[in-house]
Scaffold this motif. Structure first.
Motif, PDB file in Angstrom:
ATOM      1  N   UNK A 200      24.879  53.910  20.188  1.00 13.91           N
ATOM      2  CA  UNK A 200      25.615  54.065  21.444  1.00 13.91           C
ATOM      3  C   UNK A 200      27.115  53.842  21.235  1.00 13.91           C
ATOM      4  N   UNK A 201      27.451  52.867  20.402  1.00 16.81           N
ATOM      5  CA  UNK A 201      28.867  52.587  20.138  1.00 16.81           C
ATOM      6  C   UNK A 201      29.520  53.723  19.361  1.00 16.81           C
ATOM      7  N   UNK A 202      28.808  54.238  18.369  1.00 13.57           N
ATOM      8  CA  UNK A 202      29.352  55.345  17.581  1.00 13.57           C
ATOM      9  C   UNK A 202      29.651  56.546  18.467  1.00 13.57           C
ATOM     10  N   UNK A 203      28.670  56.929  19.269  1.00 15.54           N
ATOM     11  CA  UNK A 203      28.837  58.121  20.103  1.00 15.54           C
ATOM     12  C   UNK A 203      29.884  57.905  21.193  1.00 15.54           C
ATOM     13  N   UNK A 204      29.881  56.705  21.799  1.00 20.14           N
ATOM     14  CA  UNK A 204      30.867  56.427  22.847  1.00 20.14           C
ATOM     15  C   UNK A 204      32.283  56.456  22.282  1.00 20.14           C
ATOM     16  N   UNK A 205      32.471  55.889  21.104  1.00 18.08           N
ATOM     17  CA  UNK A 205      33.803  55.863  20.493  1.00 18.08           C
ATOM     18  C   UNK A 205      34.280  57.272  20.143  1.00 18.08           C
TER      19      UNK A 205
ATOM     20  N   UNK B  79      38.552  49.612  20.641  1.00 14.07           N
ATOM     21  CA  UNK B  79      38.241  50.569  21.707  1.00 14.07           C
ATOM     22  C   UNK B  79      38.097  49.871  23.061  1.00 14.07           C
ATOM     23  N   UNK B  80      38.383  48.567  23.105  1.00 17.14           N
ATOM     24  CA  UNK B  80      38.159  47.799  24.332  1.00 17.14           C
ATOM     25  C   UNK B  80      39.229  48.022  25.389  1.00 17.14           C
ATOM     26  N   UNK B  81      40.439  48.360  24.987  1.00 20.47           N
ATOM     27  CA  UNK B  81      41.563  48.392  25.918  1.00 20.47           C
ATOM     28  C   UNK B  81      41.823  49.800  26.447  1.00 20.47           C
ATOM     29  N   UNK B  82      42.457  50.632  25.644  1.00 18.93           N
ATOM     30  CA  UNK B  82      42.853  51.967  26.094  1.00 18.93           C
ATOM     31  C   UNK B  82      41.650  52.818  26.479  1.00 18.93           C
ATOM     32  N   UNK B  83      40.550  52.660  25.762  1.00 21.99           N
ATOM     33  CA  UNK B  83      39.401  53.540  25.965  1.00 21.99           C
ATOM     34  C   UNK B  83      38.371  52.968  26.934  1.00 21.99           C
ATOM     35  N   UNK B  84      38.525  51.695  27.313  1.00 23.01           N
ATOM     36  CA  UNK B  84      37.626  51.105  28.301  1.00 23.01           C
ATOM     37  C   UNK B  84      36.227  50.822  27.793  1.00 23.01           C
ATOM     38  N   UNK B  85      36.085  50.493  26.510  1.00 22.74           N
ATOM     39  CA  UNK B  85      34.759  50.261  25.936  1.00 22.74           C
ATOM     40  C   UNK B  85      34.559  48.809  25.516  1.00 22.74           C
ATOM     41  N   UNK B  86      35.126  47.873  26.282  1.00 19.89           N
ATOM     42  CA  UNK B  86      34.996  46.456  25.921  1.00 19.89           C
ATOM     43  C   UNK B  86      33.535  46.039  25.806  1.00 19.89           C
ATOM     44  N   UNK B  87      32.684  46.583  26.658  1.00 17.94           N
ATOM     45  CA  UNK B  87      31.272  46.228  26.641  1.00 17.94           C
ATOM     46  C   UNK B  87      30.508  46.760  25.445  1.00 17.94           C
ATOM     47  N   UNK B  88      31.059  47.726  24.741  1.00 18.81           N
ATOM     48  CA  UNK B  88      30.394  48.299  23.565  1.00 18.81           C
ATOM     49  C   UNK B  88      30.773  47.596  22.273  1.00 18.81           C
ATOM     50  N   UNK B  89      31.818  46.758  22.302  1.00 17.27           N
ATOM     51  CA  UNK B  89      32.225  45.954  21.146  1.00 17.27           C
ATOM     52  C   UNK B  89      32.419  46.808  19.900  1.00 17.27           C
TER      53      UNK B  89
ATOM     54  N   UNK C   4      46.947  46.746  21.274  1.00 17.67           N
ATOM     55  CA  UNK C   4      47.602  47.160  22.520  1.00 17.67           C
ATOM     56  C   UNK C   4      48.691  48.211  22.279  1.00 17.67           C
ATOM     57  N   UNK C   5      48.665  48.861  21.137  1.00 17.83           N
ATOM     58  CA  UNK C   5      49.768  49.743  20.738  1.00 17.83           C
ATOM     59  C   UNK C   5      49.990  50.920  21.690  1.00 17.83           C
ATOM     60  N   UNK C   6      48.949  51.419  22.314  1.00 17.88           N
ATOM     61  CA  UNK C   6      49.112  52.586  23.195  1.00 17.88           C
ATOM     62  C   UNK C   6      50.036  52.302  24.379  1.00 17.88           C
TER      63      UNK C   6
END
Length: 368
Positions: A261-266, A225-235, A197-199
């Protein structure tokens, strides 16, 4: 028929408490605001979504064998203060925790953590036969009990978990406190510093693990990447540390671990500075709004550096959450995190925050 298989089961894996994630929104005809899982209030990074959709066109192809492209993107995100070999990526921050325990813990080793905290610290430690040592946060303000942790260290202590900002309390470890702590503990102990949650932190004395990694301390910083970036579903998550520690951990990193998909999304999310800025702005403004609202309503809460609050309702926590749910607001009791009687509330959009406050006002005559 009993075939004797139980005789090889490890005794420390007897049925005990397990980690349960937050609930999903139930089917309903009315609007439900999900303020229970600390998810990004704005959704996902648009650049991440574009990258993910493009990656979906080649799902028949194996992903990268290693995480090097994502690690190089992280180097750029950290302004080249670290090198690629200092990062390790995995399927969520939780998997990173599991990976670190596999790397450093054997049966009988001791792991220190401080409740209230993220439950996987204790649950995952148990999987590897660790002796779990809970040095609770100080009850008055949920600050770290540094002296208590120091007193609890033994020759068997291998890992100390610290979290800043901490889930579910929102409290943090100030820079002078962390610096003093790292200088006092034995050099053979690894500090796992959860900073997902550092951001959202804006305290003047807040610090990430970065300067201490650069100084060569035995500290590993967990990020997600679940919080600031909104990628909780990509784990997807990552950690960084000294090159020595990171290269050691990498020996148990599986090939083809991360989905394409996770690599590219991140990678896409890291480049989306506008989305990151809007997310942080939304959370910090919502934090101020809800702090003022809780104060006005007489709700006991703790000041937070995360994208959530912990509150103490004047009625049993499950009654409180049920009453809010009846008003279309999902929040989460956190007794499972070591905070009985408390409830965690995620900061949402302004619309969601206002809906929460209106719900609190509606149930106040019956509860406060």
């Amino acid at each position: 028929m009993n075939n004797g298989i139980e005789s090889i089961f490890k005794s420390y894996l007897e049925p005990k408490e397990v980690y349960r994630g937050g609930k999903n929104i139930p089917a309903s005809n009315k609007k439900i605001y999900k303020l229970s899982s600390n998810e990004n209030p704005l959704g996902a990074s648009p650049k991440a979504v574009i990258a993910l959709k493009k990656a979906a066109e080649i799902l028949n192809v194996y992903p990268d064998q290693t995480d090097i492209r994502l690690r190089e993107a992280l180097v750029a995100d950290f302004n080249t203060q670290l090198v690629a070999d200092q990062f390790i990526c995995g399927n969520s921050g939780s998997e990173i925790i599991d990976m670190l325990l596999r790397a450093f813990i054997k049966e009988g080793d001791e792991v220190i953590y401080s409740n209230p905290c993220f439950l996987p610290y204790s649950v995952f430690s148990r999987w590897y036969g660790a002796v779990q040592v809970d040095v609770p946060l100080l009850e008055s303000d949920y600050s770290l009990d540094v002296e208590g942790i120091i007193r609890s260290i033994t020759p068997k202590t291998k890992i100390i978990f610290l979290t800043s900002p901490n889930n579910p309390t929102g409290t943090y470890v100030p820079k002078p406190v962390l610096e003093d702590f790292l200088n006092r503990i034995p050099k053979n102990i690894v500090v796992v510093f959860d900073e997902v949650y550092r951001h959202f932190a804006d305290a003047k004395d807040y610090v990430s693990a970065l300067p201490f990694v650069k100084e060569g301390h035995n500290i590993i910083a967990i990020n997600s990447f679940s919080k600031t970036y909104g990628l909780a579903g990509q784990r997807i998550g990552y950690c960084y540390s000294t090159a020595t520690i990171a290269n050691y951990i990498r020996q148990i990193h599986k090939p083809f671990l991360l989905p394409i998909t996770s690599i590219e999304a991140a990678i896409g999310a890291l480049s989306d500075s506008l989305f990151i800025e809007n997310t942080v702005k939304t959370v910090r403004e919502g934090r101020k709004y809800l702090s003022e609202a809780f104060t006005s309503l007489g709700i006991k809460f703790w000041h937070t550096q995360g994208n959530f609050f912990i509150v103490e309702p004047p009625i049993p926590e499950f009654d409180f959450t049920d009453k809010l749910m009846a008003e279309g607001i999902m929040v989460r009791p956190v007794s499972q995190f070591g905070a009985p009687g408390k409830v965690r509330i995620t900061i949402g959009t302004q619309e969601a925050n206002e809906a929460l406050v209106n719900a609190l006002k509606k149930i106040k005559p019956h509860t406060f």
